[in-house]
Each structure stands twice: as structure tokens, then as C-alpha cells.
Design an enzyme around this catalytic site. Structure first.
Site, PDB file in Angstrom:
ATOM      1  N   GLN A   1       0.821  -1.217   0.000  1.00 50.54           N
ATOM      2  CA  GLN A   1       0.000   0.000   0.000  1.00 50.54           C
ATOM      3  C   GLN A   1       0.854   1.266   0.000  1.00 50.54           C
ATOM      4  O   GLN A   1       0.335   2.350  -0.248  1.00 50.54           O
ATOM      5  CB  GLN A   1      -0.952   0.011   1.207  1.00 50.54           C
ATOM      6  CG  GLN A   1      -2.034  -1.070   1.112  1.00 50.54           C
ATOM      7  CD  GLN A   1      -2.980  -1.004   2.277  1.00 50.54           C
ATOM      8  OE1 GLN A   1      -2.688  -1.521   3.346  1.00 50.54           O
ATOM      9  NE2 GLN A   1      -4.117  -0.346   2.099  1.00 50.54           N
TER      10      GLN A   1
ATOM     11  N   GLU B   1      -4.743  -7.635   6.033  1.00 50.07           N
ATOM     12  CA  GLU B   1      -3.401  -7.155   5.692  1.00 50.07           C
ATOM     13  C   GLU B   1      -2.551  -8.259   5.055  1.00 50.07           C
ATOM     14  O   GLU B   1      -1.789  -7.996   4.122  1.00 50.07           O
ATOM     15  CB  GLU B   1      -2.688  -6.573   6.925  1.00 50.07           C
ATOM     16  CG  GLU B   1      -3.407  -5.412   7.609  1.00 50.07           C
ATOM     17  CD  GLU B   1      -3.866  -4.302   6.685  1.00 50.07           C
ATOM     18  OE1 GLU B   1      -3.257  -4.103   5.619  1.00 50.07           O
ATOM     19  OE2 GLU B   1      -4.870  -3.635   7.027  1.00 50.07           O
TER      20      GLU B   1
HETATM   21 NI    NI Z   1      -6.554  -2.741   2.854  1.00 52.20          NI
END
Ligand code: NI
Length: 158
Positions: free
Chosen positions: A51, A131
Site C-alpha cells: 500500500q 493485511e
Molecule cells: Ni486494505
């Protein structure tokens, strides 16, 4: 320490499989610090390295019980199933229901390279699964049961 830019859905980096961390070094500590800063700045409960554009198996989570740093995390046990609402910092403004284990056991390394095990239920179990999915290029919307964005304007994002 610095807040990094969060990659949004549509960027192919989010669809790649991340490589394990093989060396504990300064650069990894900087990444962990920056990921925590980025997660807190965005009011998230979790963040995975892809991310922030880094294809390594690194995750940070804080569901309100303090910062958890996970290097090369692996789910080694699950119990039960529960449907709950999720959001993702890479998919702003959306909420969907996803079925996840009620309880998960995860083995990982800490920033000093020491192995540890964490057990999570509830939101922590959900965050761990969400995650770790990111590390394999999986987004929660791939698993969504129903889009509930209109019912839940706010909520946890990872
Ligand atoms: Ni996410």
C-alpha cells in the site's frame, strides 16, 4: 519518520505477490516507522507494505491495543467464521461485508528478527487476514459478500 503516499486500487502494485524480508536492516526499520506514521495519519487500523508501493511481506496493525509490527507474517491457524464490515485505505469511501475467521493465529518476526506468535479475535483477526491478503495481491473487495457503503459511512480501514 514520514508519511508516505497510499497507493489506490487500480495501481498494479496492489495485485503483486510480495517477497519475504530476508535481511533485517536499517531500511526495514525506516519502512516500519513510515508505515506506522502513514497508518495513523490516515486513521487506519492496518497497513501493508504494497500500500506504500513496497513489495515486501511487512504489515503494521493497531486496532487500539498498540502498534503491532509483523514481518513475513503467516496464518498458522484459524477458528470459526464471521461476516463483518471492512474498508481499505487503498479503496477510500467503500465498505463491504466479508467472511473471515473468528480467530486467527499468526506467526511472524518482529523488527529484531525474533519470531513471535499473535492470536487475534474480532477486529484484530479481521485486520490480520485483510493485511496478509494484501501481501498476496488480494483486496477485500475480491471476497466481498455485499457492498454496504451506504449503510456504513465510517468504520475501520486497512
Ligand atoms: Ni486494505
Amino acid at each position: 519518520m514520514a508519511v508516505r503516499n497510499i497507493v489506490k486500487m487500480g495501481d498494479e502494485v496492489l495485485r503483486k505477490k510480495c517477497r519475504p524480508v530476508d535481511k533485517i536492516e536499517k531500511r526495514l526499520h525506516v519502512l516500519l516507522d513510515d508505515m506506522a506514521d502513514t497508518m495513523y495519519a490516515a486513521d487506519g487500523v492496518g497497513l501493508a507494505a504494497p500500500q506504500v508501493g513496497i513489495l515486501r511481506r511487512v504489515v503494521v496493525i493497531d486496532v487500539g491495543d498498540g502498534l503491532l509490527e509483523l514481518i513475513n507474517p503467516e496464518i498458522v491457524g484459524t477458528e470459526g467464521e464471521i461476516v463483518g464490515v471492512e474498508g481499505c485505505l487503498s479503496i477510500p469511501g467503500r465498505r463491504c461485508t466479508v467472511k473471515r475467521p473468528e480467530k486467527v493465529t499468526v506467526r511472524a518476526k518482529d523488527r529484531k528478527g525474533r519470531e513471535f506468535t499473535v492470536e487475534g479475535t474480532g477486529l484484530l483477526a479481521r485486520a490480520l487476514c485483510h493485511e496478509i491478503d494484501h501481501l498476496d495481491g488480494v483486496l477485500y473487495v475480491d471476497k466481498m459478500i455485499e457492498d454496504v457503503t451506504e449503510k456504513y459511512e465510517t468504520g475501520e480501514e486497512g
